[in-house]
Design a protein around this motif. Structure first.
Motif, PDB file in Angstrom:
ATOM      1  N   ARG A 144      24.468 -31.744 -46.933  1.00 31.55           N
ATOM      2  CA  ARG A 144      23.826 -31.067 -45.802  1.00 31.55           C
ATOM      3  C   ARG A 144      22.720 -31.916 -45.187  1.00 31.55           C
ATOM      4  O   ARG A 144      21.994 -31.451 -44.309  1.00 31.55           O
ATOM      5  N   LYS A 195      29.876 -25.087 -44.087  1.00 31.44           N
ATOM      6  CA  LYS A 195      29.526 -26.457 -43.697  1.00 31.44           C
ATOM      7  C   LYS A 195      30.038 -26.775 -42.294  1.00 31.44           C
ATOM      8  O   LYS A 195      29.304 -27.325 -41.450  1.00 31.44           O
ATOM      9  N   THR A 198      28.080 -24.767 -39.554  1.00 33.99           N
ATOM     10  CA  THR A 198      26.737 -25.292 -39.290  1.00 33.99           C
ATOM     11  C   THR A 198      26.780 -26.437 -38.291  1.00 33.99           C
ATOM     12  O   THR A 198      26.035 -26.450 -37.297  1.00 33.99           O
ATOM     13  N   ASN A 199      27.649 -27.404 -38.524  1.00 36.95           N
ATOM     14  CA  ASN A 199      27.705 -28.563 -37.637  1.00 36.95           C
ATOM     15  C   ASN A 199      28.323 -28.219 -36.290  1.00 36.95           C
ATOM     16  O   ASN A 199      27.930 -28.783 -35.260  1.00 36.95           O
ATOM     17  N   TRP A 201      28.019 -25.349 -34.765  1.00 36.25           N
ATOM     18  CA  TRP A 201      26.965 -24.644 -34.019  1.00 36.25           C
ATOM     19  C   TRP A 201      25.985 -25.640 -33.404  1.00 36.25           C
ATOM     20  O   TRP A 201      25.614 -25.526 -32.230  1.00 36.25           O
ATOM     21  N   ARG A 202      25.560 -26.629 -34.168  1.00 37.22           N
ATOM     22  CA  ARG A 202      24.645 -27.647 -33.645  1.00 37.22           C
ATOM     23  C   ARG A 202      25.300 -28.421 -32.507  1.00 37.22           C
ATOM     24  O   ARG A 202      24.675 -28.704 -31.478  1.00 37.22           O
TER      25      ARG A 202
END
Length: 417
Positions: A144, A195, A198-199, A201-202
């Motif tokens: 992460r 995982k 998260t990426n 969304w960014r």
């Protein structure tokens, strides 16, 4: 530790510093030789000193011999999982790594998959290991960390721990608790999805700001000044990043992996990929509207995929270079951090010879840099030191004159990951 790269090596060093004896296995013998000599193969803040310490204490070993896998209590796989030209996950390297492990695993070991995969991949490896008659505990614990900050974030960030049972999760959690990381227990497939989510969304957040930049720029508006204004004293807009390239080996790839898992129905993810990957071509097209590129020298400042990094993997700066050269421009590239590209030129030379500059990676070295040539600087790293900002073109001088810099929002560039 299966993998001597930017994910595996920092974790191996940190675990060795915690008192464990760690062996790093890789097929890249040049990277292994550097590690043996106490030299980091890449930039990672704080890692060089710790590497020297753990080597001197005999806690870290680097080897290309896969038999070392059978000597370990815990085996961690941390190899890259790219996507192909069609944005489909390519698990070739991971499959090979797991196959090498399977031949050397023994009963009772803990097998941790740290590579980024979509839901169901860990289960397929569990099945393969079971079919080989090896009774091992399998967990999924994705990395992460932000590249360049691993040594700090491995200790500070909570660690997702995915496993089929509480006993397996507890066993995997104890490894990361040695570093002070707080474990977050999930079912294996939940950890895999978390995982990617998260990426993705960014990555979508960066796509929003990049599309807003393009809309504003098409209408002659200064997006950075607009962003300063809308964020000033308004906390609900604080999460809007600055425009800039969002690239590298994680965010676009993980968004594409989630899209593949969703059966190509991930509409927002697909749009984000189109926007972020299309930004270099948009900038070149806008430059072509202002310059005869066939007779123009264009200088690119920064070739790594993000600020203050030496990593050029999947860097959009090279897409800008290629698009400019297709249009006949002579392109000069420079970067203070990258060492693996022999075509790079000294900064002074690029500044002196270029008719126009493009900031393609907002390195700290460029902040406030005075330039003779006009600069396309969507990140705002050059700032008011460019001299020609006052009354400048809304695309070539997107920071504005003085704007709200004293009291406005943070102008730091969007962090690519």
């Amino acid at each position: 530790m299966g993998g001597c790269g930017r994910v595996g090596l920092p974790l191996a060093i940190a675990l060795a510093e915690s008192g464990l004896e760690v062996a790093v296995h890789d097929i890249d013998r040049s990277a292994l030789e550097k590690v043996k000599k106490g030299v980091m193969p890449f930039d990672e803040e704080g890692a060089q000193l710790v590497l020297s310490e753990v080597l001197s204490r005999g806690r870290l070993h680097a080897t290309a011999d896969p038999s070392v896998i059978g000597q370990a209590e815990t085996v961690v796989i941390a190899v890259g999982t790219p996507v192909d030209e069609e944005l489909r996950p390519d698990s070739t390297a991971l499959d090979s790594a797991v196959e090498a492990c399977r031949a050397n695993l023994r009963h009772g070991q803990l097998f941790i998959l740290r590579s980024t995969v979509f839901p169901g991949v860990t289960a397929s490896f569990e099945k393969a290991l079971k079919s080989s008659g090896k009774n091992v505990d399998t967990a999924y614990c994705p990395e992460r960390i932000a590249e360049g900050h691993a040594m700090r974030e491995l200790r500070e960030l909570p660690q997702l721990v995915g496993g089929r049972s509480e006993a397996v999760r507890d066993r995997a959690a104890r490894l990361f608790e040695r570093l002070g990381a707080e474990p977050v227990h999930l079912v294996t497939e939940e950890a895999e999805f978390a995982k990617l989510a998260t990426n993705a969304w960014r990555y979508m957040t960066f796509a929003i700001t990049n599309e807003l930049f393009m809309i504003a720029s098409d209408h002659g508006l200064d997006y950075a000044r607009i962003r300063d204004g809308l964020q000033y004293g308004y906390p609900r807009a604080a999460g809007l990043p600055a425009a800039g390239f969002s690239a590298g080996p994680c965010l676009p790839k993980d968004t594409a992996q989630l899209a593949a898992f969703a059966g190509r129905s991930f509409t927002l993810g697909a749009a984000a990929l189109e926007i972020n990957e299309g930004l270099p071509r948009y900038l070149v097209r806008r430059l072509a509207e202002r310059y005869d590129l066939g007779s123009t020298v264009v200088g690119l400042l920064g070739m790594s995929f993000k600020k203050d990094s030496d990593d050029i993997r999947d860097s959009l700066a090279y897409v800008v270079r290629d698009e400019l050269e297709k249009r006949g421009a002579r392109v000069l590239c420079t970067d203070p951090n990258v060492t693996g590209d022999p075509s790079l030129r000294p900064l002074a030379e690029v500044l002196d010879e270029s008719d126009v500059l493009v900031v393609t990676a907002p390195h700290t070295e460029y902040r406030g840099l005075a330039t003779r040539a006009p600069a396309l600087d969507i990140c705002g790293v050059l700032g008011d030191a460019r001299g020609a900002v006052e009354g400048g073109d809304s695309l070539l001088y997107p920071v504005g004159s003085k704007g709200l810099s004293a009291k406005g929002a943070d102008r730091s560039p969007a962090p690519a990951g």
